[in-house]
Each structure stands twice: as C-alpha cells, then as structure tokens.
Design an enzyme around this catalytic site. Sequence first.
Site, short mmCIF file in Angstrom:
data_model
loop_
_atom_site.label_atom_id
_atom_site.label_comp_id
_atom_site.label_asym_id
_atom_site.label_seq_id
_atom_site.Cartn_x
_atom_site.Cartn_y
_atom_site.Cartn_z
N HIS A 42 -0.05 -5.36 8.26
CA HIS A 42 1.35 -4.91 8.19
C HIS A 42 1.54 -3.53 8.79
O HIS A 42 1.95 -2.59 8.12
CB HIS A 42 1.85 -4.95 6.74
CG HIS A 42 2.04 -6.34 6.22
ND1 HIS A 42 1.12 -6.98 5.45
CD2 HIS A 42 3.05 -7.22 6.42
CE1 HIS A 42 1.55 -8.21 5.16
NE2 HIS A 42 2.73 -8.38 5.74
N HIS A 46 2.52 -5.27 14.12
CA HIS A 46 3.18 -6.44 13.53
C HIS A 46 4.70 -6.29 13.67
O HIS A 46 5.39 -7.23 14.08
CB HIS A 46 2.77 -6.61 12.06
CG HIS A 46 3.67 -7.52 11.28
ND1 HIS A 46 3.77 -8.87 11.55
CD2 HIS A 46 4.53 -7.27 10.24
CE1 HIS A 46 4.66 -9.41 10.72
NE2 HIS A 46 5.14 -8.47 9.92
N HIS A 82 11.22 -3.73 9.24
CA HIS A 82 11.15 -4.59 8.05
C HIS A 82 9.91 -4.42 7.16
O HIS A 82 9.91 -4.88 6.03
CB HIS A 82 11.32 -6.07 8.45
CG HIS A 82 10.04 -6.70 8.89
ND1 HIS A 82 9.49 -6.48 10.12
CD2 HIS A 82 9.16 -7.51 8.24
CE1 HIS A 82 8.35 -7.13 10.22
NE2 HIS A 82 8.12 -7.76 9.08
N ASP A 194 9.11 -13.27 11.61
CA ASP A 194 8.07 -12.60 10.81
C ASP A 194 6.78 -13.41 10.77
O ASP A 194 5.68 -12.86 10.81
CB ASP A 194 8.63 -12.39 9.39
CG ASP A 194 7.84 -11.38 8.58
OD1 ASP A 194 7.05 -10.62 9.18
OD2 ASP A 194 8.02 -11.33 7.34
ZN LIG Z 1 6.44 -8.68 8.22
#
Ligand SMILES: [Zn+2]
Length: 298
Positions: A42, A46, A82, A194
């Site tokens: 993360h 990403h 995000h 995602d």
């Molecule tokens: Zn994510």
Amino acid sequence: MILASISMFVELGLVKKFSIERETLYRFLMTIKKNYRDVPYHNWRHAFNVAQVMFAILMGCEMKGTFSDLEVLGMFVGCLCHDLDHRGTNNAYQQKAGSALVLLYGTTNTMEHHHFNHSVMILSSENLNIFSSLSAECYSAVMNVLKHSILATDLSTYFQHRTRFFKLVESREYSWGIEEHRELLRSMLMTASDIAASSKPWEVQQRVAHLVTAEFLSQGDKERQELNLQPQALMDRERQHELPKLQIRWIADICLPLYQSLGQMNPKLSVMADGALENMKHWDSLARKSEQNNSSFK
Ligand SMILES: [Zn+2]
C-alpha cells in the site's frame, strides 16, 4: 510516475477545466507521494497504478462522458489519495489492536476515513490546493465525490453495494442520468481500479500478489507476536504455500463478479474479466503443482 500523473491530469482535461496551476500540481503530487509510507504494497506505486487504471477506464472505454468534470476530478484525485499514510495493516487489525485510528474514526471504514482526512489536510495547505480555483459550491461537490470515492475502496463498502449494482446491470435498468446509479458506478469503478492487479498480465499479477502477501504476512506476525492471536490463513506465515488457492478464491469471489458485471455494462471493460480468468488458470496450475509436491512428501 509523477510525470505520468501530470500527463493524465492534462489528458483528462482537468488542468484546463479547473485552471490548476502547474506548480501547485507538481507540489501536490510530490506531497502525495511523500505521504505514502514505505510498506510492501500500500505505497505510492499502488496509488499510481490505481489512478492509471481509472484513467484507462475513463479514456479508453468511453466512460469519461458518463461523468461530470467534477466527478472525474474527484475520482482521479481519489485514486491517488485513496491509501494515504497506510501502515500496512487493515481495518480488522486496527480494531484488534485498539489503535488510535479506531478511537479517532470508529470501527467502520477506519483506514479509509484516515486516508480521506489525510487528503483533506494536504489539500487545505495553501500552496498544495489544486482545487483553489473552484467556486465554494464546486469545491464542496468535489470534496463529496472525493470522500465517497475513498470510502468506496473499503471492500466492506463494496460488498454492501455490489448486489444492487449487479442487479441494475443484469436487468439493464441502470441510467447514468440518475444520481444514485452514477454514485454506485463510481464506487464500483473505484473498487475495480483498486483490485485491478488480478486482471493484469501474469508476470504483473504474480509480482503484485507477492507484495500483498508480504504485507499480509507481516500483519500476521504482529497479530501473533504482539496481540497473541492466530492470524487468518491469508496472513499466516505457516500457511504461505496456500497462496495459489487463496488467490483463486480472491479472484473468483471478489474480482471476477465485478469485472463480469462491468463487462456486461460496457463490452470494452471485458478485458478485465478476460485477464482475471487467464490468471486463475495460472494460479490453478500452481495450486495443482503444490498439491502434488505435498502428496509426494507424505
Ligand atoms: Zn488501494
């Protein structure tokens, strides 16, 4: 990645439409990058990958026209922001560990509230505010889309909404002129972007799966050592060999139904389901090999 992000802002027409100053955009992107931590999965890479998939969906699948420019701005910035300040541990861990984030944001969408608040903190810094040319009304509208987009990346939110979306697509009752339907589509596109690694070429899929696993295993270690808990299979170092089997379940239960529904809605999006099915075959052959190895040890 910074340069590619700038190009995407320009190609989406956002720089022109919202009179975003170049210098502010550079500073904003550099700050976003710096506010991702050095965790295996993360991280900034990403976030960039998610934004790139959203860009490809909007531009390559004739989806840009479905949304207003404000929605495109909110979703694209939402992708970049995000997972801001992600610590390599998930919502369940925050709750189990009684982390400060749970005290701050509660147990629903804990990390996602943090990612959104972190984005607001960055955007409200004077020389980083890429929304500064927006009227008060547009500013509040884009912040709503941003919040909604970031909260949508919690898989529990996805599970809450996906049945409704699948039904709308199945019955062809969706109409993107209806605000609620478009909001639902925005959520689904955030999730699709995602988790898009499962739809990418096998080499990429395999590399990403190992990065995610590295992060999960380190959470599992923390749970075992610090919280004295038995981690779930996905995070258990002693069950690492089950990765292919777990990947098949991840793709079949979570990714594929979404990709298939999106493909039904827009045939150009079928490439995601095609890629995921292809990867499932690879994981399946690895799972078979690992089973054979196991049985030959017995
Ligand atoms: Zn994510």
